[in-house]
Design a protein around this motif. Structure first.
Motif, mmCIF file in Angstrom:
data_model
loop_
_atom_site.group_PDB
_atom_site.id
_atom_site.type_symbol
_atom_site.label_atom_id
_atom_site.label_comp_id
_atom_site.label_asym_id
_atom_site.label_seq_id
_atom_site.Cartn_x
_atom_site.Cartn_y
_atom_site.Cartn_z
ATOM 1 N N HIS A 12 0.838 -1.217 0.000
ATOM 2 C CA HIS A 12 0.000 0.000 0.000
ATOM 3 C C HIS A 12 0.873 1.268 0.000
ATOM 4 C CE1 HIS A 12 -0.329 -0.540 4.700
ATOM 5 N NE2 HIS A 12 0.747 0.169 4.400
ATOM 6 N N PRO A 130 -4.762 0.382 -1.812
ATOM 7 C CA PRO A 130 -5.209 -0.928 -2.313
ATOM 8 C C PRO A 130 -6.529 -0.864 -3.085
ATOM 9 C CG PRO A 130 -4.339 -1.154 -0.108
ATOM 10 C CD PRO A 130 -4.419 0.317 -0.385
ATOM 11 N N THR A 192 -2.822 -6.055 3.629
ATOM 12 C CA THR A 192 -2.040 -5.037 2.927
ATOM 13 C C THR A 192 -0.781 -4.675 3.709
ATOM 14 O OG1 THR A 192 -3.035 -3.043 3.896
ATOM 15 C CG2 THR A 192 -4.244 -4.111 2.103
#
Length: 288
Positions: A12, A130, A192
């Motif tokens: 991310h 994301p 993430t």
């Protein structure tokens, strides 16, 4: 009942969001990275869930050193993009799912996870980047992202961070919670952060391709063993910020094979160096 259909794993990196927001995705530096997500965006169009459980870490935006929950769940009806110092990202407000979020919170607390319930929270690049990578970039004045999102924030910024083992256990508890929700929802869970990177100190700029790819191999094939790795392995091999990868174990723990089901189907695997000073990894695993 609700069910988890797939898990998604992605870095991310904040600079990715800047490149998207400034229309720089076709520049030579960025084009290979965004090309690696093209098939995933198509997959997302064809496999759109009702709800995404998005596991990420807050970067001193919603939380600060004054209050640091180890695990927190957003139960609000919406979450606005945060101003991280240069203005909020030009993306839609994130629409939550309070009913499922409240159910998950109750279920996890009854399974002995001391979860922090958050009823008002802004979300930073850890959550919105994301979504941009997987869903494309709807305009900021668009009604919403393609599906509802429940933020699950994990402290991997301030010591002590949760162990990989505890994160893996949390994923298993989340799967049980989702499957006990009495509504036919299709749910994805996303992990993430990472991969290898270090932002400060003598090893600033560290990227470890071999370790990253071995992590991806084991996350797919043997997550239970991977979950036993101590924090020092992440710090030594993947840099001080590589500890974010424990959040991927939450998503992996929620998959059906961990509870005795069939192995997941690998739909996408991608690895790219660098994005800013970070290695980018990405997987899609489908329950079969």
């Amino acid at each position: 009942m609700a069910r988890i259909s797939a898990s998604v794993y992605t870095s991310h990196v904040p600079a990715i969001g800047v490149a998207i927001d400034q229309g720089r995705t076709e520049e030579p530096y960025w084009q290979p990275l965004f090309a690696g997500y093209a098939a995933s965006r198509q997959w997302m169009l064809e496999n759109r869930p009702d709800v995404i459980l998005l596991v990420y870490n807050d970067h001193a935006t919603a939380f600060s050193l004054d209050m640091i929950p180890t695990f927190a769940i957003g139960c609000a009806p919406e979450f606005k993009p945060a101003d991280e110092g240069w203005g909020a990202r030009p993306v839609p407000v994130v629409q939550g799912h309070p009913e499922l979020a409240a159910h998950i919170a109750q279920s996890l607390i009854q399974q002995d996870f001391d979860l922090t319930i958050v009823n008002r929270m802004e979300v930073d690049h850890g959550l919105t980047v994301p979504l941009s990578l997987m869903c494309g970039q709807p305009p900021a004045d668009h009604f919403s992202w393609p599906c509802k999102v429940i933020p699950i924030a994990v402290n991997v910024v301030q010591y002590p961070a949760p162990s990989g083992r505890r994160c893996f256990q949390l994923g298993q508890a989340i799967r049980r919670a989702v499957e006990s929700f009495d509504e036919a929802l299709t749910v994805q869970i996303w992990g993430t952060g990472g991969m290898s990177h270090q932002l400060q100190g003598a090893r600033a700029g560290l990227i470890n391709r071999a370790w990253d790819n071995a992590f991806l191999d084991q996350l797919i094939a043997d997550p239970a063993t991977l979950a036993q790795r101590p924090h020092i392995d992440y710090v030594r091999e993947a840099g001080s910020e590589g500890i974010e990868l424990v959040m991927w174990l939450i998503a992996r723990g929620a998959m059906a094979d961990v509870a005795g089901g069939p192995p997941p189907r690998l739909r996408q695997r991608f690895y790219h160096v660098p994005a800013s000073n970070t290695a980018v990894g990405h997987l899609i695993l489908e329950n079969t």
